[in-house]
Design an enzyme around this catalytic site. Sequence first.
Site, PDB file in Angstrom:
ATOM      1  CG  ASP A   1      -6.418  50.987  24.063  1.00  0.00           C
ATOM      2  OD1 ASP A   1      -5.947  50.802  22.927  1.00  0.00           O
ATOM      3  OD2 ASP A   1      -5.992  50.426  25.088  1.00  0.00           O
TER       4      ASP A   1
ATOM      5  CG  ASP B   1      -2.959  51.485  20.378  1.00  0.00           C
ATOM      6  OD1 ASP B   1      -1.970  51.801  21.061  1.00  0.00           O
ATOM      7  OD2 ASP B   1      -3.648  50.488  20.604  1.00  0.00           O
ATOM      8  CD  GLU B   2      -2.908  52.553  25.756  1.00  0.00           C
ATOM      9  OE1 GLU B   2      -2.735  52.878  26.929  1.00  0.00           O
ATOM     10  OE2 GLU B   2      -2.405  51.558  25.224  1.00  0.00           O
TER      11      GLU B   2
END
Length: 510
Positions: A11, A105-106
């Site tokens: 993350d 973003d993950e």
Amino acid sequence: MRAVPTILHLDMDAFYASVEQAAKPSLRGKAVIVGGLGPRGVVATASYEARRSGVHSAMAMGMARRLCPNAAFLVPRFPVYRQVSEVVMAVLRSVSPLVEPLSLDEAFVDLEAGPHGALLDLQGQEPTALATARVTAMVLALAEDLRADIGRATGLTASVGVASSKMLAKIASEQAKPDGLLLVEPGREHQVLDPLPVRALPGVGPATAEHLRRAGIATVAEAAAAGKAELVRLLGKAQGAAVASMAAGRDDRPVVADRETKSVSVEDTFEVDLADRTRVLREIDRLAESCVRRLRAAGKSGRTVVVKVRRFDFSTLTRSETLRAPTDDPAVVLEIARRLMDAVDTTGGVRLLGVGVTGLADFTQEDLFAHVVEAKGDAERPGGPVAGAPGPEGQGAVAGAPPGEERDAAGAESSLAREPAAAEAQRRWLPGQDVRHVEFGPGWVQGSGVGRVTVRFETPWSPPGRVRTFLVDDPALEQGPPLPLTGPDGPDPEPHGGGPGPRSGAVSGT
DNA sequence: TCTGGGGTCCTAGGACCC
DNA sequence: TCTGGGGTCCTAGGACCC
């Protein structure tokens, strides 16, 4: 559930805000808030500096401004975030081909599917303390390398969790934030899980947490103790069973690399509620065209058309119609969307409109757009923006011309053409946006108003730059291309964003 | 302070068919 | 004359996630 911690969750820390700090040297170490800047905007991401003032994602922007008035408030630059995201995902794929992105973003990574998989596999051996310790040390080293690689490739920090299941890997990365690494050793899962609030379980949101709280269940341990039958009674079949498994620490969901898209939709919240029916229908047309353009860009067609309406009082409804065969014809989608809208009462005003297509199939036909586009302005022409590249996001429509001036839906003249100059300038120069000046070079908009626009001239690899002010219609100033985060001299050795220095470790004995 | 935009999955009722 | 059960599809709404 694996005997070995080989599922990794990564993350990026305060992603959008960290990208902006990396791109804009004057903002490093400062409170940065990225999101919709209009009267109905919400926070997408707040930097850690801003979080200290109580600002968080999904908060109304009005509240964020009151809590943290001195922050830099910026509009999101999705093309840049997408570009950085691709770099991050590529680094993850260097460790294993089995990467499941959850958002920009993950992502989850299955380390067992990668080149290290064989080494990590206990090969049916007894998971002796020694073997487990050896694997744990290897995975920790691998994860720490990954974080370093991402720092080098992007200049940003990431937090990583590693565990024997998706659920625990994700919980671990959350606990590692910011800029940390946490590995949950096999056998220690309950130590991490049990004391957490039920809210920490995937699929347990505010409504479910409140439901459980009223039944006297606040923690994961309490949910586990309640048992499956009780949870199913409280939450229904699917969710009850899911929560029971998760709370007991059981999670066998595999990492899945290529998830198929199941729907495409476009929606817009207006700065002022729409009262005029003609205007409502014109917006539906615009949304339908935009939706179909994205559908076709994805190489898909769909069977069900959905319109969504949020009224002045925030009540939300959807209306849908299913065709006998999938279509990607804008004229068809447009016609259905209009018809669905005809049956919706919009008395009192409309806050949001949306058009979506579901029931997707894999086909496209060419040239169906040609006739729809003819009477439209440049902004709506397909083939301009690349597939999926958004225009300014969250802009919605500014309050248009006064109702008296409305034309009918077929009118060739767009409302933009008659927009007052001041309003046009407002939307042209948005805080955070990239610009270029013929004399001063690349910079970004700090703010605008009363006929002026303030620009800071700096680049990701320059020292903090100077601010200058121009007239909004200064011909020497134009929109600029976004600059890559890594400068001509290669990546910045010092990752930005995050907070305190790196931390890492494993959850082991107390 | 007043609530974005893009998605996914589940539930429930009614239609329809066997 | 009164009354089946199950499966699938469609529609609408709601919770959740980032």
